[in-house]
Design a protein around this motif. Structure first.
Motif, PDB file in Angstrom:
ATOM      1  N   THR A 162      42.797  52.452  39.106  1.00 52.93           N
ATOM      2  CA  THR A 162      41.790  51.808  40.292  1.00 52.93           C
ATOM      3  C   THR A 162      41.475  52.374  41.633  1.00 52.93           C
ATOM      4  N   ARG A 163      42.569  53.888  41.699  1.00 55.69           N
ATOM      5  CA  ARG A 163      43.237  54.828  42.934  1.00 55.69           C
ATOM      6  C   ARG A 163      41.889  56.030  42.875  1.00 55.69           C
ATOM      7  N   THR A 202      41.979  54.665  32.300  1.00 54.94           N
ATOM      8  CA  THR A 202      40.447  53.211  32.559  1.00 54.94           C
ATOM      9  C   THR A 202      40.953  52.469  31.330  1.00 54.94           C
ATOM     10  N   THR A 220      30.210  51.057  35.399  1.00 50.35           N
ATOM     11  CA  THR A 220      30.212  52.113  35.128  1.00 50.35           C
ATOM     12  C   THR A 220      29.921  52.682  34.435  1.00 50.35           C
ATOM     13  N   ASP A 275      40.633  41.723  42.566  1.00 47.06           N
ATOM     14  CA  ASP A 275      41.175  43.155  41.669  1.00 47.06           C
ATOM     15  C   ASP A 275      39.397  43.292  41.346  1.00 47.06           C
ATOM     16  N   HIS A 317      37.968  46.165  40.715  1.00 54.36           N
ATOM     17  CA  HIS A 317      37.722  47.401  40.500  1.00 54.36           C
ATOM     18  C   HIS A 317      36.112  47.290  39.809  1.00 54.36           C
ATOM     19  N   PRO A 318      35.635  48.148  39.149  1.00 55.89           N
ATOM     20  CA  PRO A 318      34.671  47.998  38.178  1.00 55.89           C
ATOM     21  C   PRO A 318      34.236  47.786  36.727  1.00 55.89           C
ATOM     22  N   LYS A 373      41.987  47.939  49.344  1.00 60.15           N
ATOM     23  CA  LYS A 373      42.011  48.039  48.071  1.00 60.15           C
ATOM     24  C   LYS A 373      40.587  47.523  47.393  1.00 60.15           C
ATOM     25  N   ASN A 421      37.433  49.660  46.226  1.00 57.61           N
ATOM     26  CA  ASN A 421      36.357  49.432  44.728  1.00 57.61           C
ATOM     27  C   ASN A 421      35.386  49.232  44.925  1.00 57.61           C
ATOM     28  N   GLN A 465      33.641  52.530  45.100  1.00 55.11           N
ATOM     29  CA  GLN A 465      33.409  53.119  43.882  1.00 55.11           C
ATOM     30  C   GLN A 465      31.642  52.502  43.430  1.00 55.11           C
TER      31      GLN A 465
END
Length: 548
Positions: free
Chosen positions: A73-74, A87, A246, A282, A284-285, A397, A401, A404
């Motif tokens: 996620t970075r 991923t 994504t 958290d 993230h996608p 963070k 995210n 993204q």
């Protein structure tokens, strides 16, 4: 007897991994990106391929798989092909055999699967580092997703974390970079987060809390747990049909405008951070799913962040400063909320922040600068001996995210403008809420206490003034040390004058004839001169080597 070999095996595994990657181009470029903020996408040729890195992390065990997931996620650190490979660690892991799944579910729920569910799909929907998800149907006919914790995962986590804690402690105590970035504190926070993720009852509570907080957002959905079917190792929740943001096809992006959806998602996260003080940490996608009805589902609430009211105010001001591109204002806020070491360099830190803000002006969502900017500020603070609270990194963070997700759904979306608009609205709502009856009642209670105690305190003050007993204590100055210092100076000056007088007197007595002679000179004059010389040497030695 097996404990020592087991520990040695873990060290051997960790050291082998570090030796392989320590001097690699991948680590060198990643470190360069972390410290200097260069674009990770420019680098592509490394000794280790993305697939090789993924395989090595899988061999290392669940803790390192989790670290790999965090790295995925970075985009500010790693090239795109490595991000894509990492991923796969989010949901492409070896599956747990169904027989083992059935055994865990039946032990935890205290009932056979055939009795608890109409049907339970043997093939998993996803298999992650901590658990595996299966589709099932309750007796009521409701479809649910059942997440089952991997057997023995807690023990493996604790063993790996013990090894990492010892290495991080050594780095923090014996290396400069370890001290700057407080590796031991970072790992302690990681351990706390991972242990929380292993408790599915806590995650169920998080789902309920976030669902309540976001119930006014009609485009967002938080799947709710089924309490009777949930334990610390089995989490049963509403089934959400959708796909990762994504994974949305380019054709669907062209057909549908997701700007309003993204705008509502951004507003909801700002509300979580600076209004509720309880945020999905958290996003993230892989944890943000676009549903068939064009709603967004927030998945996996094992990792949440909580912010105190004071921290919410700091982050609110920080976000306002970021939206205005005001480097000086941002620096002042960061310094106000930070702790500083003895070797901190505020001037250099201020220069770094202003340079970052100037470089980030007019950036678009496609540049993915907002979250990365905060993370780079955190690193600049560490390099300059300034310790920012961990909440700043969490905010960075989350925004990273969000960058993204924006890029996946609406690349032209202006994040800074959205932050400016929503922060202003949330700030107004907070001010209105503070005028609510319960808040006013709290203020009235404090005023009541003050009013009750004020007459007595005024009587004591006036009585002490009348009796000349009123004292004020000031801790800013140690008057005893100050007066002792003045006394020492006065004594030194007096002693110096006496020594000078003895030398002058001895010189004058040299011309006076005397029957008492030493070394051919008048004896009394020589005695005075020697005493003055010894006193002068002793005084000089004390001043040079003894005084603080």
């Amino acid at each position: 007897m097996s404990i020592l070999p087991n520990r040695l095996t873990r060290y051997q595994k960790f050291l082998s991994f570090m030796l392989k990657y320590w001097n690699s181009d991948l680590l060198n470029e990643t470190t360069s990106n972390a410290l200097e903020g260069e674009s990770a996408g420019e680098f592509s040729d490394y000794d280790q391929s993305p697939e090789e890195l993924v395989d090595d992390l899988k061999k290392m065990g669940p803790t390192y798989i989790k670290l790999g997931q965090l790295l995925s996620t970075r985009p500010d650190l790693l090239p795109d092909n490595y991000l894509e490979a990492l991923t796969s660690l989010q949901d492409d892991l070896p599956t747990i055999p169904y027989e083992k799944i059935r055994e865990i579910v039946e032990d935890e729920l205290g009932s056979r699967i055939s009795k608890a569910f109409n049907w339970f799909q043997e093939e998993p929907l996803a298999s992650a580092s901590i658990g595996q998800v299966h589709l099932a149907e309750l007796r009521s006919g409701k479809k649910v997703a059942v997440k089952i914790q991997r057997p023995g995962i807690r023990k493996k986590f604790l063993e790996d974390l013990e090894t990492l804690e010892e290495v991080a402690g050594f780095a923090a105590n014996h290396t400069e970079i370890g001290k700057q970035y407080a590796f031991d504190d970072v790992l302690a926070e990681l351990k706390r987060i991972m242990l929380h993720e292993l408790d599915y009852l806590r995650e169920a509570e998080n789902l309920v809390t976030l669902g309540t907080n976001l119930k006014s957002y009609r485009r967002l959905l938080v799947p709710q747990p089924i309490p009777d079917y949930t334990t610390s190792k089995v989490l049963t929740m509403e089934y959400v049909q959708g796909k990762k943001v994504t994974s949305v096809s380019p054709l669907r992006k062209l057909e549908e405008d997701h700007t309003a959806l993204v705008d509502e998602l951004i507003e909801s996260y700002l509300k979580q951070i600076i209004s509720d003080g309880f945020a999905h940490a958290d996003p993230h996608p892989g944890n943000i799913h676009l549903m068939d009805n064009n709603k967004i589902a927030l998945m996996d609430l094992g990792m949440v962040a909580q912010f105190t009211k004071k921290m919410q105010e700091y982050l609110l001001r920080l976000l306002i400063g970021l939206s205005k591109n005001n480097g000086e204002e941002i620096t002042d806020i960061l310094l106000e909320m930070s702790e500083r070491s003895e070797v901190s360099t505020e001037k250099e830190f201020r220069r770094h922040i202003n340079t970052m803000i100037n470089d980030s002006r007019n950036s678009t969502a496609q540049d993915m600068q907002t979250g990365k900017l905060l993370i780079q500020m955190n690193r600049s603070a560490a390099l300059n001996g300034i310790h920012l609270p961990v909440e700043v990194n969490i905010l960075g963070k989350i925004l990273l995210n969000m960058d993204q997700i924006i890029l996946a759904l609406s690349p032209g979306f202006d994040l800074k403008d959205a932050v400016r608009r929503h922060v202003t609205k949330i700030m107004q709502d907070k001010m209105v809420n503070e005028l609510a009856p319960e808040e006013m009642f709290s203020a009235l209670l404090e005023s009541k206490k003050l009013a009750e105690n004020l007459p007595e305190r005024i009587n004591k003050i006036t009585e002490n003034l009348a009796n000349n007993d009123f004292n004020i204590k000031i801790d800013a100055l140690d008057e005893k040390r100050l007066t002792d210092g003045f006394q020492k100076v006065a004594n030194r000056i007096t002693l110096g004058i006496i020594i000078a007088a003895m030398i002058i007197g001895a010189a004058m007595m040299m011309r006076v004839p005397s029957p008492f002679m030493i070394f051919g000179y008048p004896g009394l004059a020589i005695i005075f001169f020697l005493v003055a010389a010894i006193g002068g040497i002793a005084l000089s030695y004390t001043i040079l080597f003894k005084d603080e």
